[in-house]
Design a protein around this motif. Structure first.
Motif, mmCIF file in Angstrom:
data_model
loop_
_atom_site.group_PDB
_atom_site.id
_atom_site.type_symbol
_atom_site.label_atom_id
_atom_site.label_comp_id
_atom_site.label_asym_id
_atom_site.label_seq_id
_atom_site.Cartn_x
_atom_site.Cartn_y
_atom_site.Cartn_z
ATOM 1 N N ALA A 33 0.808 -1.337 -0.051
ATOM 2 C CA ALA A 33 0.070 0.041 0.030
ATOM 3 C C ALA A 33 0.810 1.148 -0.003
ATOM 4 O O ALA A 33 1.948 1.220 0.554
ATOM 5 C CB ALA A 33 -0.908 0.228 1.085
ATOM 6 N N VAL A 34 0.272 2.263 -0.544
ATOM 7 C CA VAL A 34 0.930 3.656 -0.559
ATOM 8 C C VAL A 34 -0.113 4.667 -0.325
ATOM 9 O O VAL A 34 -1.256 4.456 -0.500
ATOM 10 C CB VAL A 34 1.733 3.927 -2.183
ATOM 11 N N SER A 39 4.840 8.894 -4.891
ATOM 12 C CA SER A 39 5.342 8.235 -5.927
ATOM 13 C C SER A 39 5.718 6.836 -5.682
ATOM 14 O O SER A 39 6.112 6.583 -4.390
ATOM 15 C CB SER A 39 6.653 8.906 -6.440
ATOM 16 N N VAL A 40 5.573 5.888 -6.406
ATOM 17 C CA VAL A 40 6.047 4.508 -6.182
ATOM 18 C C VAL A 40 6.514 3.757 -7.290
ATOM 19 O O VAL A 40 6.447 4.261 -8.380
ATOM 20 C CB VAL A 40 4.599 3.609 -5.938
ATOM 21 N N THR A 41 7.745 3.153 -7.000
ATOM 22 C CA THR A 41 8.434 2.275 -7.640
ATOM 23 C C THR A 41 8.088 0.780 -7.871
ATOM 24 O O THR A 41 8.198 0.207 -6.515
ATOM 25 C CB THR A 41 10.218 2.571 -7.474
ATOM 26 N N LEU A 42 7.780 0.201 -9.021
ATOM 27 C CA LEU A 42 7.656 -1.137 -9.174
ATOM 28 C C LEU A 42 8.775 -1.833 -9.712
ATOM 29 O O LEU A 42 9.558 -1.302 -10.552
ATOM 30 C CB LEU A 42 6.211 -1.360 -9.987
ATOM 31 N N SER A 43 9.019 -3.069 -9.051
ATOM 32 C CA SER A 43 10.073 -3.593 -9.817
ATOM 33 C C SER A 43 9.906 -5.104 -10.014
ATOM 34 O O SER A 43 9.306 -5.670 -9.611
ATOM 35 C CB SER A 43 11.308 -3.529 -8.465
ATOM 36 N N PHE A 83 -4.950 8.838 -14.725
ATOM 37 C CA PHE A 83 -4.432 8.728 -13.570
ATOM 38 C C PHE A 83 -2.899 8.305 -13.613
ATOM 39 O O PHE A 83 -2.312 8.379 -12.393
ATOM 40 C CB PHE A 83 -5.253 7.760 -12.714
ATOM 41 N N ILE A 84 -2.534 7.682 -14.722
ATOM 42 C CA ILE A 84 -1.053 7.193 -14.479
ATOM 43 C C ILE A 84 0.117 8.105 -15.245
ATOM 44 O O ILE A 84 -0.091 8.626 -16.320
ATOM 45 C CB ILE A 84 -1.002 5.702 -15.278
ATOM 46 N N ASN A 85 0.862 8.468 -14.347
ATOM 47 C CA ASN A 85 2.066 9.469 -14.934
ATOM 48 C C ASN A 85 3.210 8.674 -14.632
ATOM 49 O O ASN A 85 3.982 8.702 -13.598
ATOM 50 C CB ASN A 85 1.837 10.596 -14.017
ATOM 51 N N HIS A 100 2.680 10.592 -8.092
ATOM 52 C CA HIS A 100 1.473 11.401 -7.872
ATOM 53 C C HIS A 100 0.438 10.423 -8.050
ATOM 54 O O HIS A 100 -0.775 10.925 -8.519
ATOM 55 C CB HIS A 100 1.321 12.595 -8.472
ATOM 56 N N VAL A 101 0.581 8.920 -7.647
ATOM 57 C CA VAL A 101 -0.498 7.968 -7.881
ATOM 58 C C VAL A 101 -1.708 8.668 -6.954
ATOM 59 O O VAL A 101 -1.604 9.159 -6.001
ATOM 60 C CB VAL A 101 -0.164 6.789 -7.252
ATOM 61 N N GLN A 102 -3.009 8.174 -7.408
ATOM 62 C CA GLN A 102 -4.254 8.406 -7.101
ATOM 63 C C GLN A 102 -5.138 7.091 -6.525
ATOM 64 O O GLN A 102 -4.446 5.966 -7.071
ATOM 65 C CB GLN A 102 -5.193 9.176 -7.877
ATOM 66 N N ARG A 103 -6.068 7.163 -5.719
ATOM 67 C CA ARG A 103 -6.653 6.064 -5.291
ATOM 68 C C ARG A 103 -7.156 5.212 -6.211
ATOM 69 O O ARG A 103 -7.182 3.964 -6.101
ATOM 70 C CB ARG A 103 -7.666 6.507 -4.343
#
Length: 293
Positions: A33-34, A39-43, A83-85, A100-103
């Motif tokens: 969860a964030v 910002s979030v990094t996916l690996s 919503f995806i940046n 800047h992820v949104q719900r």
């Protein structure tokens, strides 16, 4: 040519076995969860051994939003999606960063890795990500009585408003978490309600049949803790005082009363204080007669 067929077959089997084992130890790393706005990094980690990478593709709920192909120029590309940046400056072969992820971006994220030809072996891993709207306020603890006699019940209610998903509520007595697993404690399952807009509220109630073990130096601390996964936590607490009659107070009252009562002695003997006064007067008369010095 017939004598070459077994050799070609063996070569094909060798290449097939080599390619099928070329993509190993593939792991997708996505936070549980964030918080919204971060910002979030996916690996996506993998081991291709000696085979070249053909492509990496990222999907959100089956929609591709990012790909990386080493042979292309530039090798990375993002696809417009609401919503995806994608932050291309920090994204690459194994990572992709979303700003800047949104719900609304809560959902399943899929990484697809393909090795280069001739077989283009492909592996896919999926992970779920929750983007949470966090509360602006702390939880509220409601209690009617802050004093109670041992053996009497007390009831408390804790509420947390303004979040999505709803907060989880836990209870602590004297800094130890308690659960609904004894004859003395009953915890009502957390209720989820509708708050302003499409946010959610959480409410939990606890009933405690007090006993001596609940009190430390005549005081019991009860804490309500609201949390949303591992990204947010707040708490509020209250102190309950033991209001049971104290034995020392009862004995003290009895002794105070007894000091006011008259001291009764046998009729043929005077109180010690009276005898002392008589001797003092008699000594004074003797001294006056013989001129005591």
């Amino acid at each position: 040519m017939s004598h070459l067929r077994p050799q070609l077959l063996l070569l094909g089997l060798f290449l097939l076995s080599k390619e099928s084992s070329s993509l190993k130890s593939m792991v997708i790393k996505v936070p549980e969860a964030v918080r919204a706005g971060d910002s979030v990094t996916l690996s996506c980690q993998y081991d291709l051994e000696d085979v070249a990478l053909y492509s990496i593709k990222w999907y959100w709920n089956e929609e591709e939003f990012y790909r990386y192909i080493p042979k292309d120029l530039p090798p990375y590309k993002s696809f417009p999606m609401r919503f995806i940046n994608v932050d291309l400056s920090t994204s690459g072969e194994q990572n992709v960063t979303l700003r800047h992820v949104q719900r609304q971006l809560t959902g399943d994220y899929k990484c697809e890795v393909s090795s280069d030809g001739p077989l283009f072996h492909t592996e896919i891993r999926v992970a779920h990500l929750i983007v949470a709207d966090l509360p602006l306020d702390d939880p509220v603890l409601n209690i009617r009585d802050t004093k109670v006699e041992v053996g009497k019940p007390i009831r408390l209610e804790c509420t947390q408003s303004g979040s999505h998903p709803a907060a989880n509520i836990s209870w602590f007595i004297n800094n130890k978490q308690v659960s609904d697993n004894s004859d003395f404690i009953s915890i009502q399952a957390t209720e989820v309600g509708r708050d302003e807009g499409d946010l959610q509220s959480a409410r939990s109630r606890i009933s405690i049949l007090t006993n001596k073990s609940h009190f430390n130096q005549s005081a019991m601390t009860i804490r309500c803790e609201a949390s949303i996964y591992k990204i947010w936590k707040r708490s509020v607490e209250s102190t309950i005082r033991d209001d049971s009659p104290k034995l020392a107070q009862v004995l003290g009252s009895t002794l105070s009363q007894s000091q006011k009562d008259p001291i009764l002695e046998p009729a043929n003997s005077a109180p010690w204080t009276t005898r002392h006064a008589h001797w003092t007067v008699l000594l004074g008369l003797v001294c006056a007669t013989v001129a005591c010095r």
